[in-house]
Design an enzyme around this catalytic site. Structure first.
Site, PDB file in Angstrom:
ATOM      1  N   ARG A 150     -14.980  34.911  14.002  1.00  0.00           N
ATOM      2  CA  ARG A 150     -14.522  33.537  13.831  1.00  0.00           C
ATOM      3  C   ARG A 150     -15.159  32.660  14.898  1.00  0.00           C
ATOM      4  NH1 ARG A 150     -12.782  33.288  18.202  1.00  0.00           N
ATOM      5  NH2 ARG A 150     -12.495  31.063  17.945  1.00  0.00           N
ATOM      6  N   GLY A 151     -14.928  31.342  14.781  1.00  0.00           N
ATOM      7  CA  GLY A 151     -15.598  30.406  15.688  1.00  0.00           C
ATOM      8  C   GLY A 151     -16.857  29.911  14.980  1.00  0.00           C
ATOM      9  N   ALA A 152     -17.049  28.588  15.004  1.00  0.00           N
ATOM     10  CA  ALA A 152     -18.072  27.979  14.145  1.00  0.00           C
ATOM     11  C   ALA A 152     -19.484  28.562  14.311  1.00  0.00           C
ATOM     12  CB  ALA A 152     -18.053  26.475  14.358  1.00  0.00           C
ATOM     13  N   ARG A 181     -15.354  30.537   4.402  1.00  0.00           N
ATOM     14  CA  ARG A 181     -14.433  29.623   5.101  1.00  0.00           C
ATOM     15  C   ARG A 181     -14.971  28.201   4.922  1.00  0.00           C
ATOM     16  NH1 ARG A 181     -12.247  31.024  10.923  1.00  0.00           N
ATOM     17  NH2 ARG A 181     -10.667  29.530  10.261  1.00  0.00           N
ATOM     18  N   GLN A 228      -5.541  32.256  19.159  1.00  0.00           N
ATOM     19  CA  GLN A 228      -6.898  32.440  19.693  1.00  0.00           C
ATOM     20  C   GLN A 228      -6.916  32.273  21.211  1.00  0.00           C
ATOM     21  OE1 GLN A 228      -6.209  30.686  16.924  1.00  0.00           O
ATOM     22  NE2 GLN A 228      -7.902  30.687  15.475  1.00  0.00           N
ATOM     23  N   ASP A 247     -15.731  22.233  14.891  1.00  0.00           N
ATOM     24  CA  ASP A 247     -16.132  22.967  13.686  1.00  0.00           C
ATOM     25  C   ASP A 247     -16.976  22.109  12.752  1.00  0.00           C
ATOM     26  OD1 ASP A 247     -13.624  24.458  14.724  1.00  0.00           O
ATOM     27  OD2 ASP A 247     -14.606  25.829  13.318  1.00  0.00           O
ATOM     28  N   ASN A 259     -11.637  20.123  14.566  1.00  0.00           N
ATOM     29  CA  ASN A 259     -11.525  21.305  15.437  1.00  0.00           C
ATOM     30  C   ASN A 259     -10.152  21.938  15.200  1.00  0.00           C
ATOM     31  OD1 ASN A 259     -12.701  23.014  17.501  1.00  0.00           O
ATOM     32  ND2 ASN A 259     -11.147  22.208  18.876  1.00  0.00           N
ATOM     33  N   LYS A 260      -9.889  23.007  15.900  1.00  0.00           N
ATOM     34  CA  LYS A 260      -8.658  23.781  15.719  1.00  0.00           C
ATOM     35  C   LYS A 260      -7.423  22.886  15.691  1.00  0.00           C
ATOM     36  CE  LYS A 260      -8.306  27.205  15.001  1.00  0.00           C
ATOM     37  NZ  LYS A 260      -8.168  27.602  13.576  1.00  0.00           N
TER      38      LYS A 260
END
Ligand code: MRU
Length: 350
Positions: A50-52, A96, A199, A240, A250-251
């Protein structure tokens, strides 16, 4: 910065892609071996990786696996090879929705697939290996550029996980924190736990601990009090997807923290490689926001937190308007007080 100081999210073995299974951290450090594009898509969907930037790069390796697999099955790149690889690319693209890096990486490879004749699997792999090097170098450049903006004693709050686990090198926002620590600049580091997937508590705390960077974990609900007490100079986060006007997805919770930062005089730094920009979207309102299963909120490690059947809304990203952001740090330069013109000027360098 010492590259060996962090565990890479992705490893290419020559035959397969290995991803550090982030669902099992911090308890276990286990690499999953992925042999085909479907497995890579599933690892992205299920958040093993995960993570862009990391999911963009994982998808790119997934294309290499698809190209090689269909060459072997079809005896070369003739006939339906291109169709089969395109199907695998569509599967990867659908894994995603919010991080545009996934689509940026696939778009960078598409001309090689569509060329006549198409690039050989080993040439594709060479292109992805160059992408990996470029993203690793981008992390390094952003880390230095971001740290250069912090004054000695800076107290920073970060959200989600933006470290080596989320990227190709030392990380995005966490890369800035690593570089600032190496320069002896940090007065304090606060990491949010990042409900509901944690996270921050599971991954950022693991990375900061291994890097020997002193920090404190805070729940999101404590961040207002933290800022009200004047204990935060900078909110430092990743992204993201960044729209043409500088709005940042973003998150989930980033927007809340940015509003609090404005209220309490803390500044907001977004750290993201230029692959995270999506100039086709006029503003953040057009960014697709992923909504995940209610169980991520209502359960914890498989155990119920809420009564069975509790309904929940679980959007996992939000949009912070450009007007709340002080700096966007990229590998090509820094945009101050981001707006449409600043984004366009920066992307002209891409
Ligand atoms: O849902 P995740 O864990 O993939 O979300 C990741 C983030 O929102 C990060 O902050 C983001 O990718 C930017 S930095 C790598």
């Amino acid at each position: 910065m010492n590259a060996a100081a962090f565990e890479p999210a992705l490893r290419w073995t020559g035959e397969a892609l290995e991803v550090l299974d982030q669902r099992r951290l911090p308890a276990e450090t286990v690499y999953l071996r992925l042999d085909d594009a479907a497995a890579v898509a599933e690892a992205i969907r299920g958040m093993a990786v995960r993570g862009a930037p990391a999911i963009g790069l994982a998808a790119a390796y997934g294309v290499c696996l698809a190209a090689r697999h269909w060459s072997r099955v079809l005896g070369g790149q003739a006939g339906p090879w291109r169709t089969r690889v395109a199907e695998d690319m569509a599967r990867l693209a659908a894994s995603r929705p919010t991080a545009v890096n996934l689509h940026t990486a696939l778009a960078q490879l598409r001309p090689l697939i569509e060329a006549e004749p198409p690039a050989a699997p080993e040439d594709l792999l060479a292109a992805v290996s160059r992408m990996h090097d470029r993203l690793r170098e981008a992390d390094r450049a952003m880390a230095e550029a971001g740290a250069a903006r912090l004054a000695p004693g800076a107290r920073v709050l970060t959200h989600c996980n933006t470290g080596a686990l989320a990227s190709a090198g030392c990380g995005t926002a966490l890369g800035v924190i690593r570089a600032a620590h190496a320069r002896g600049l940090l007065g304090a580091v606060y990491a949010t736990e990042t409900r509901p997937w944690l996270q921050g508590a599971r991954l950022t705390a693991w990375e900061l601990g291994r890097a020997g960077i002193p920090f404190q974990l805070v729940c999101e609900g404590a961040c207002g009090a933290l800022m009200q007490q004047g204990r935060v100079d900078w909110l430092v986060v990743g992204a993201d997807r960044i729209a043409a006007n500088g709005d940042v997805a973003n998150k989930i919770g980033t927007y809340t923290l940015a509003v609090l930062a404005r209220r309490h005089g803390a500044r907001v730094m977004v750290v993201a490689p230029t692959d995270t920009f999506d100039p086709t979207l006029d503003s953040g309102a057009a960014i697709p926001i992923e909504t995940r299963a209610a169980e991520e909120l209502t359960t914890l490690a498989g155990r119920p937190l809420a009564p069975p059947g509790t309904p929940a809304w679980n959007p996992v990203f939000d949009v912070t308007p450009a007007e709340l952001i002080d700096l966007i740090v990229t590998e090509k330069g820094v945009i101050e007080q981001p707006d449409r013109a600043g984004v366009a000027r920066l992307l002209a360098l891409r």
